[in-house]
Design a protein around this motif. Structure first.
Motif, mmCIF file in Angstrom:
data_model
loop_
_atom_site.group_PDB
_atom_site.id
_atom_site.type_symbol
_atom_site.label_atom_id
_atom_site.label_comp_id
_atom_site.label_asym_id
_atom_site.label_seq_id
_atom_site.Cartn_x
_atom_site.Cartn_y
_atom_site.Cartn_z
ATOM 1 N N ARG A 1 -9.361 14.795 7.634
ATOM 2 C CA ARG A 1 -8.655 15.120 8.882
ATOM 3 C C ARG A 1 -7.397 14.273 9.047
ATOM 4 N NH1 ARG A 1 -13.723 16.052 12.892
ATOM 5 N NH2 ARG A 1 -14.103 18.208 12.267
ATOM 6 N N ALA A 2 -7.494 13.006 8.703
ATOM 7 C CA ALA A 2 -6.311 12.139 8.761
ATOM 8 C C ALA A 2 -5.275 12.616 7.754
ATOM 9 C CB ALA A 2 -6.704 10.688 8.478
ATOM 10 N N ARG A 3 -5.728 12.988 6.562
ATOM 11 C CA ARG A 3 -4.813 13.497 5.530
ATOM 12 C C ARG A 3 -4.075 14.735 6.029
ATOM 13 N NH1 ARG A 3 -8.005 15.978 1.833
ATOM 14 N NH2 ARG A 3 -7.257 17.934 2.668
ATOM 15 N N GLU A 4 -4.823 15.675 6.603
ATOM 16 C CA GLU A 4 -4.215 16.914 7.094
ATOM 17 C C GLU A 4 -3.222 16.636 8.220
ATOM 18 O OE1 GLU A 4 -7.687 19.156 8.074
ATOM 19 O OE2 GLU A 4 -8.185 19.504 5.973
ATOM 20 N N SER B 1 -7.464 1.069 8.853
ATOM 21 C CA SER B 1 -7.745 -0.253 9.406
ATOM 22 C C SER B 1 -7.014 -1.314 8.588
ATOM 23 C CB SER B 1 -9.254 -0.503 9.341
ATOM 24 O OG SER B 1 -9.543 -1.868 9.485
ATOM 25 N N SER B 2 -6.613 -2.381 9.229
ATOM 26 C CA SER B 2 -5.950 -3.470 8.501
ATOM 27 C C SER B 2 -6.925 -4.184 7.567
ATOM 28 C CB SER B 2 -5.320 -4.461 9.477
ATOM 29 O OG SER B 2 -6.320 -5.007 10.310
ATOM 30 N N ASN B 3 -8.223 -3.944 7.736
ATOM 31 C CA ASN B 3 -9.234 -4.547 6.866
ATOM 32 C C ASN B 3 -9.626 -3.645 5.701
ATOM 33 O OD1 ASN B 3 -9.428 -6.825 8.537
ATOM 34 N ND2 ASN B 3 -10.817 -5.729 9.893
ATOM 35 N N GLU B 4 -9.014 -2.468 5.602
ATOM 36 C CA GLU B 4 -9.352 -1.511 4.544
ATOM 37 C C GLU B 4 -8.971 -2.071 3.183
ATOM 38 O OE1 GLU B 4 -11.002 1.131 2.670
ATOM 39 O OE2 GLU B 4 -10.905 1.695 4.782
ATOM 40 N N THR B 5 -9.868 -1.919 2.219
ATOM 41 C CA THR B 5 -9.609 -2.419 0.867
ATOM 42 C C THR B 5 -9.277 -1.306 -0.115
ATOM 43 O OG1 THR B 5 -11.965 -2.357 0.329
ATOM 44 C CG2 THR B 5 -11.078 -4.436 1.206
ATOM 45 N N ARG B 6 -9.528 -0.050 0.279
ATOM 46 C CA ARG B 6 -9.199 1.066 -0.610
ATOM 47 C C ARG B 6 -7.707 1.392 -0.507
ATOM 48 N NH1 ARG B 6 -13.377 5.363 1.655
ATOM 49 N NH2 ARG B 6 -12.751 4.241 3.529
ATOM 50 N N SER B 7 -7.185 1.965 -1.580
ATOM 51 C CA SER B 7 -5.793 2.415 -1.542
ATOM 52 C C SER B 7 -5.691 3.626 -0.618
ATOM 53 C CB SER B 7 -5.323 2.798 -2.949
ATOM 54 O OG SER B 7 -5.953 3.997 -3.373
ATOM 55 N N ILE B 8 -4.488 3.973 -0.241
ATOM 56 C CA ILE B 8 -4.279 5.156 0.590
ATOM 57 C C ILE B 8 -4.821 6.387 -0.127
ATOM 58 C CG2 ILE B 8 -2.505 6.691 1.551
ATOM 59 C CD1 ILE B 8 -0.840 4.105 2.101
ATOM 60 N N THR B 9 -4.575 6.483 -1.416
ATOM 61 C CA THR B 9 -5.046 7.631 -2.198
ATOM 62 C C THR B 9 -6.569 7.717 -2.174
ATOM 63 O OG1 THR B 9 -3.082 7.503 -3.595
ATOM 64 C CG2 THR B 9 -4.970 8.717 -4.476
ATOM 65 N N GLN B 10 -7.243 6.590 -2.291
ATOM 66 C CA GLN B 10 -8.711 6.598 -2.227
ATOM 67 C C GLN B 10 -9.186 6.925 -0.826
ATOM 68 O OE1 GLN B 10 -9.106 2.569 -3.587
ATOM 69 N NE2 GLN B 10 -9.710 3.194 -5.654
ATOM 70 N N TRP B 11 -8.555 6.338 0.176
ATOM 71 C CA TRP B 11 -8.965 6.515 1.564
ATOM 72 C C TRP B 11 -8.769 7.949 2.033
ATOM 73 C CZ3 TRP B 11 -6.817 7.500 6.445
ATOM 74 C CH2 TRP B 11 -7.597 7.094 7.529
ATOM 75 N N TRP C 1 0.826 -1.209 0.000
ATOM 76 C CA TRP C 1 0.000 0.000 0.000
ATOM 77 C C TRP C 1 0.859 1.258 0.000
ATOM 78 C CZ3 TRP C 1 -4.523 -0.413 -1.787
ATOM 79 C CH2 TRP C 1 -5.352 -1.485 -1.484
ATOM 80 N N ILE C 2 1.926 1.239 0.785
ATOM 81 C CA ILE C 2 2.810 2.410 0.848
ATOM 82 C C ILE C 2 3.490 2.626 -0.501
ATOM 83 C CG2 ILE C 2 4.935 3.309 1.887
ATOM 84 C CD1 ILE C 2 3.915 1.954 4.545
#
Length: 87
Positions: free
Chosen positions: A75-78, A59-69, A29-30
Motif C-alpha cells: 500500500r505504501a508502494r502504491e 521508520s527511522s529504526n528500519e534496517t531493511r532497504s527501501i527495495t526490501q521494505w 537509503w535513497i
C-alpha cells in the motif's frame, strides 16, 4: 502540456520538502533505492521522488532497504508510485 507542468511542480515541491530535512542515513537509503531502480523506464526525477516518498514512510529504526521494505508494504508502494507520478 498543462499536466506536465503540474507534474513538474508537484515533483519539485516533493523534492524540496525532503531534500533539506534528510539526514545522511536518509540520503544513503535513497541513493541505494536510486541504484536499485536505475533500469526503470521513468525519468530519474520520478524515481527520486518515489524513493524519497518511500523513505519518508519508513521508520527511522528500519534496517531493511527501501527495495526490501516496499515488498512487504504494497500500500505504501502504491501510494508513493501515485505521488511520484510513476503510474
Amino acid at each position: 502540456m498543462k499536466f506536465a507542468l503540474l507534474l513538474a511542480v508537484a515533483l519539485c515541491a516533493g523534492c524540496s520538502a525532503t531534500a533539506g530535512s534528510s539526514s545522511a542515513d536518509d540520503r544513503r537509503w535513497i541513493n541505494q533505492c536510486l541504484r536499485d531502480n536505475r533500469d526503470a523506464r521513468v525519468p530519474q526525477s520520478v524515481v527520486r521522488s518515489y524513493c524519497s516518498c518511500m523513505n519518508d514512510r519508513m521508520s527511522s529504526n528500519e534496517t531493511r532497504s527501501i527495495t526490501q521494505w516496499e515488498r512487504a508494504n504494497p500500500r505504501a508502494r502504491e501510494a508513493c508510485e501515485r505521488r511520484s507520478g510513476w503510474t
